[in-house]
Design a protein around this motif. Structure first.
Motif, PDB file in Angstrom:
ATOM      1  N   ASN A   1      41.288  52.528  34.245  1.00  0.00           N
ATOM      2  CA  ASN A   1      41.816  51.469  32.954  1.00  0.00           C
ATOM      3  C   ASN A   1      43.427  51.139  33.268  1.00  0.00           C
ATOM      4  OD1 ASN A   1      39.619  51.765  31.731  1.00  0.00           O
ATOM      5  ND2 ASN A   1      40.531  53.205  30.972  1.00  0.00           N
ATOM      6  N   VAL A   2      43.134  49.822  34.518  1.00  0.00           N
ATOM      7  CA  VAL A   2      43.809  49.190  34.561  1.00  0.00           C
ATOM      8  C   VAL A   2      44.863  48.487  33.865  1.00  0.00           C
ATOM      9  CG1 VAL A   2      45.603  48.041  36.687  1.00  0.00           C
ATOM     10  CG2 VAL A   2      43.880  49.713  36.560  1.00  0.00           C
ATOM     11  N   HIS A   3      45.466  48.390  32.509  1.00  0.00           N
ATOM     12  CA  HIS A   3      46.007  47.716  31.625  1.00  0.00           C
ATOM     13  C   HIS A   3      47.663  46.442  32.510  1.00  0.00           C
ATOM     14  CE1 HIS A   3      44.196  50.307  29.281  1.00  0.00           C
ATOM     15  NE2 HIS A   3      45.115  50.893  29.177  1.00  0.00           N
TER      16      HIS A   3
ATOM     17  N   ALA B   1      48.912  47.651  35.558  1.00  0.00           N
ATOM     18  CA  ALA B   1      48.631  46.221  37.137  1.00  0.00           C
ATOM     19  C   ALA B   1      50.267  45.287  38.147  1.00  0.00           C
ATOM     20  CB  ALA B   1      48.203  45.118  36.486  1.00  0.00           C
ATOM     21  N   ARG B   2      51.097  45.584  37.213  1.00  0.00           N
ATOM     22  CA  ARG B   2      52.143  45.084  37.651  1.00  0.00           C
ATOM     23  C   ARG B   2      52.937  46.147  38.634  1.00  0.00           C
ATOM     24  NH1 ARG B   2      55.334  43.188  33.107  1.00  0.00           N
ATOM     25  NH2 ARG B   2      57.284  44.394  33.928  1.00  0.00           N
ATOM     26  N   LEU B   3      52.311  47.234  39.000  1.00  0.00           N
ATOM     27  CA  LEU B   3      52.517  48.597  40.036  1.00  0.00           C
ATOM     28  C   LEU B   3      52.436  47.576  41.649  1.00  0.00           C
ATOM     29  CD1 LEU B   3      51.452  51.608  38.811  1.00  0.00           C
ATOM     30  CD2 LEU B   3      54.281  51.233  38.975  1.00  0.00           C
ATOM     31  N   LEU B   4      51.284  47.106  41.604  1.00  0.00           N
ATOM     32  CA  LEU B   4      51.315  46.341  43.440  1.00  0.00           C
ATOM     33  C   LEU B   4      51.964  45.696  42.805  1.00  0.00           C
ATOM     34  CD1 LEU B   4      48.629  45.606  44.752  1.00  0.00           C
ATOM     35  CD2 LEU B   4      47.730  43.784  43.460  1.00  0.00           C
ATOM     36  N   THR B   5      51.954  44.980  42.079  1.00  0.00           N
ATOM     37  CA  THR B   5      53.396  43.455  42.598  1.00  0.00           C
ATOM     38  C   THR B   5      54.998  43.401  42.650  1.00  0.00           C
ATOM     39  OG1 THR B   5      52.998  42.499  40.628  1.00  0.00           O
ATOM     40  CG2 THR B   5      51.289  42.162  43.267  1.00  0.00           C
ATOM     41  N   ASP B   6      55.243  44.248  41.314  1.00  0.00           N
ATOM     42  CA  ASP B   6      56.878  44.230  40.809  1.00  0.00           C
ATOM     43  C   ASP B   6      57.085  45.232  40.993  1.00  0.00           C
ATOM     44  OD1 ASP B   6      55.236  41.891  39.743  1.00  0.00           O
ATOM     45  OD2 ASP B   6      56.428  42.021  37.869  1.00  0.00           O
ATOM     46  N   ASP B   7      56.580  46.134  41.066  1.00  0.00           N
ATOM     47  CA  ASP B   7      56.849  47.295  41.093  1.00  0.00           C
ATOM     48  C   ASP B   7      56.824  48.493  42.276  1.00  0.00           C
ATOM     49  OD1 ASP B   7      57.822  47.337  37.971  1.00  0.00           O
ATOM     50  OD2 ASP B   7      56.443  48.519  37.422  1.00  0.00           O
TER      51      ASP B   7
ATOM     52  N   SER C   1      43.779  45.768  39.262  1.00  0.00           N
ATOM     53  CA  SER C   1      42.743  45.436  37.967  1.00  0.00           C
ATOM     54  C   SER C   1      41.965  44.683  39.075  1.00  0.00           C
ATOM     55  CB  SER C   1      43.884  45.079  37.100  1.00  0.00           C
ATOM     56  OG  SER C   1      42.808  43.675  36.748  1.00  0.00           O
ATOM     57  N   PHE C   2      40.712  44.227  38.896  1.00  0.00           N
ATOM     58  CA  PHE C   2      40.094  43.153  39.874  1.00  0.00           C
ATOM     59  C   PHE C   2      40.283  42.079  39.826  1.00  0.00           C
ATOM     60  CE2 PHE C   2      36.125  40.267  40.836  1.00  0.00           C
ATOM     61  CZ  PHE C   2      36.278  40.667  41.920  1.00  0.00           C
TER      62      PHE C   2
END
Ligand code: GCV
Length: 652
Positions: free
Chosen positions: A184-186, A190-196, A219-220
């Protein structure tokens, strides 16, 4: 602060190896891990790390240059007073822990050569950890062991030493991948993918030396949420380009990144349906983004209507995964793994196998298990799940003589039960479930009772004689005991809505999440036959379709999952349904009373902190089991008007 519990790797356990002269041959990251383990063991127990070939009692030899993707098998032999382990890549590391498990037995008389290889290249844990503390779910969704070991204060922890210890424990049981955030990506996660990404890379750095690869749940809707695009349509070229670009950056930060885990169109999570696309379109979008880097997409099959109308008797949650996914067989790209919960519902204490597991021969499948005890006592109850997993992995879904589930799937994925609790798993005895999951993912044919004994011997190496047998007695049958005092005959879901702990027979019966027992004054159970019910039984291959579809042939433990029967219906066991409810609930509680008494006898023989923690949790288990017994028995007495033939159940 008290030290973190060593779980199945207490220092004492390293004595047989650590008191010897050990030679390690080879170079590379994983070989260095092996060397460091030996250094630790010999420093503790007086042995030596040696270079001289003539003086070693033990040789650990890398047969190839290592990499986390490498072959994981290893060979152990003993001759001429020397024990030799050889393996490439992570194989040598697994071989080292095999020696630890063997203890002195690894150094006895000459032994025949043993070869070990995992059943699957994919043995993965999914962490349902949130970076932030979620207002309802807390930091770890369905977590019963404290906060996350990965995140604190809204970011990846600065100090990841606990994650390194975790990697060591997982390597010792053969787990080789972890997904580090909640499906359940809140927004924040979700930002782990980009910012973190730097934080993700640090976690990967810490787990890599243990042969463990990192995956992210995404998250899709990420192109909209993170990329500012107007759509996340999988067929939109801009969306495809966004995923390709974003994924390339992930691989720059983590070159051996494992790939994405996706929960889409499920319980409110975004997915391809919003764009009129199907799950193959959705999964292939992400698969094509990770393919150039050798990554995998784990696409979850947990898709059902969670907004159904309980008045509508034709909608059956059990059918949903099959209805959605089986028509897509053959359409998923080669690097997509469809991750299928073991049952058609949701990790209940008893469910039939998901028919999807035998229905998609042209799709890579992984079976998803739940180590975290959401529906099996939430780590307040002792519930050793090894026997349940053994039963389901060994089940021949295609009928007698057909392949087992373990043979049909290409991997095992399980939801982790770990948190930053001192015992890792809240309940100290719940460590056995994580241990067993790893061992059974490596070898699904393992005997769960043997695995339990192995765990006991490793975790309590100094325990007094007889304690192992006591622990075995408490734990080995605890899954069936839990089933006895909770929901009967496969009916499931009689839990309190939301947190799912404790009894509430009608808790979900009139909610949008599905309807589970249909109890009325005449009978109980869900008619899922083809002839008169929802037709779910017909989703199985012919043998099981016939067995489950027949009220007389259906196994007792699943009867109410497949049929609505009168309370006076006579089971295959010879008991009636109502008497079975009374008997199992009374006997289940009696068994918990015996568990409490047996544990009392371990005082002084197991470490005090473990003794006290387990004693307190067993007291809660007994309270809760009595509550289950009393509510279930009262409920079914009131519905049926039929008293307990043995006169033990109070008429309330
Ligand atoms: C992560 C069940 C749980 C949810 C979980 C879901 C899933 O419904 O109660 O907490 O969400 O399964 O597996 O996605």
């Amino acid at each position: 602060m008290t030290a973190v519990h060593p779980a199945w790797l207490p220092d004492d356990l390293l004595a047989p190896l650590g008191s010897r002269r050990v030679r390690v041959l080879g170079a590379g990251l994983l070989v260095e891990t092996v060397r460091a383990e030996i250094r630790r063991a010999v420093a503790l127990h007086g042995g030596q790390l040696v270079d001289d070939p003539g003086s070693a009692d033990v040789v650990l030899a890398a047969t190839d240059d290592d990499s986390a993707d490498g072959v994981e098998e290893y060979v152990v032999s003993r001759s001429g007073g020397v024990t030799t382990v050889s393996g490439a890549g992570a194989g040598l590391l697994h071989g080292l822990f095999h020696l630890v498990r063997l203890g002195e037995a690894a150094f006895g008389p000459d032994r025949p050569t043993e070869r070990h290889a995992p059943a699957y290249p994919l043995r993965m844990l999914d962490h349902w950890d949130n970076v932030d503390v979620h207002p309802v779910m807390g930091q770890v969704e369905r977590g019963y062991s404290g906060g996350s070991i990965f995140y604190a204060d809204g970011r990846v922890r600065a100090d990841l030493s606990r994650v390194a210890e975790y990697g060591r424990l997982l390597a010792a049981v053969g787990i080789n991948r972890v997904a580090i955030n909640n499906v359940n990506v809140h927004r924040r996660e979700a930002r782990l993918l980009t910012d973190d990404l730097a934080g993700v890379a640090r976690i990967a750095d810490v787990l890599r030396p243990w042969g463990i690869g990192v995956h992210l749940s995404v998250s899709f809707n990420s192109p909209v949420l993170l990329g500012g695009l107007a759509t996340a349509d999988p067929l939109d070229p801009g969306v495809q380009e966004w995923w390709a670009r974003t994924t390339a950056r992930v691989y720059e930060a983590v070159p051996d990144f494992g790939g994405y885990v996706v929960k889409a169109d499920s319980e409110g999570r975004p997915g391809p349906f919003a764009y009129g696309r199907d799950h193959a379109d959705g999964a292939n979008l992400l698969a094509r983004a990770v393919a150039p880097f050798g990554g995998t997409v784990h696409w979850r099959a947990f898709v059902y209507d969670h907004r159904q109308d309980w008045r509508d008797r034709s909608t059956d949650r059990a059918r949903a995964a099959y209805d959605h996914f089986v028509p897509l067989d053959g359409r998923f790209d080669d690097n997509v793994v469809l991750q299928v919960k073991h049952g058609p519902m949701d990790f209940q204490v008893r469910e039939p196998l998901s028919p999807v597991l035998a229905a998609m021969p042209r799709t890579h499948l992984a079976v998803e298990l739940q180590v975290t005890q959401e529906y099996t006592g939430q780590q307040r109850h002792v519930c050793y799940l090894g026997p349940a997993w053994s039963e389901l992995l060994g089940f021949r879904l295609r009928g007698p003589g057909g392949a087992t589930v373990a043979e049909d799937v290409g991997g095992v994925v399980a939801v982790s039960n770990v948190g930053d609790d001192r015992f890792w798993t809240g309940h100290p005895l719940a460590q056995a479930n994580l241990y067993a999951l790893g061992r059974m993912a490596w070898d699904p044919a393992s005997d769960p009772a043997t695995v339990l004994d192995e765990w006991i011997a490793m975790t309590f190496p100094g325990a007094a004689p007889g304690i192992g047998a006591t622990l075995h007695r408490i734990m080995d049958g605890s899954w069936r005991t839990y089933e006895d005092y909770t929901a009967p005959l496969g009916v499931g879901f009689m839990v309190r809505p939301g947190h799912h702990y404790g009894p509430d027979v009608d808790g979900y019966e009139y909610t949008p999440w599905g309807t589970y027992h249909f109890a009325d004054r005449d009978g109980v159970g869900v008619d899922r036959s083809v002839a008169t019910g929802t037709g779910f039984a017909g989703q199985y291959p012919p043998h099981w379709a016939a067995v489950y579809g027949s009220v007389t042939r259906c196994p007792d433990e699943l009867l109410l999952f497949f049929h609505h029967v009168p309370y006076t219906h006579v089971l295959r066991s010879g008991s009636t349904v109502i008497q079975h409810v009374y008997d199992t609930h009374v006997e289940g509680v009696e068994e918990v009373e015996r568990m409490v008494a047996a544990w009392a006898g371990t005082e002084g023989a197991v470490p005090d902190d473990v003794f006290v923690e387990v004693r307190e949790r067993l007291a809660e288990q007994l309270r809760s089991a009595r509550e289950w017994r009393d509510q279930l028995c009262a409920y079914f007495f009131r519905k049926s008007g039929i008293p307990d033939a043995k006169g033990r159940v109070a008429v309330r």
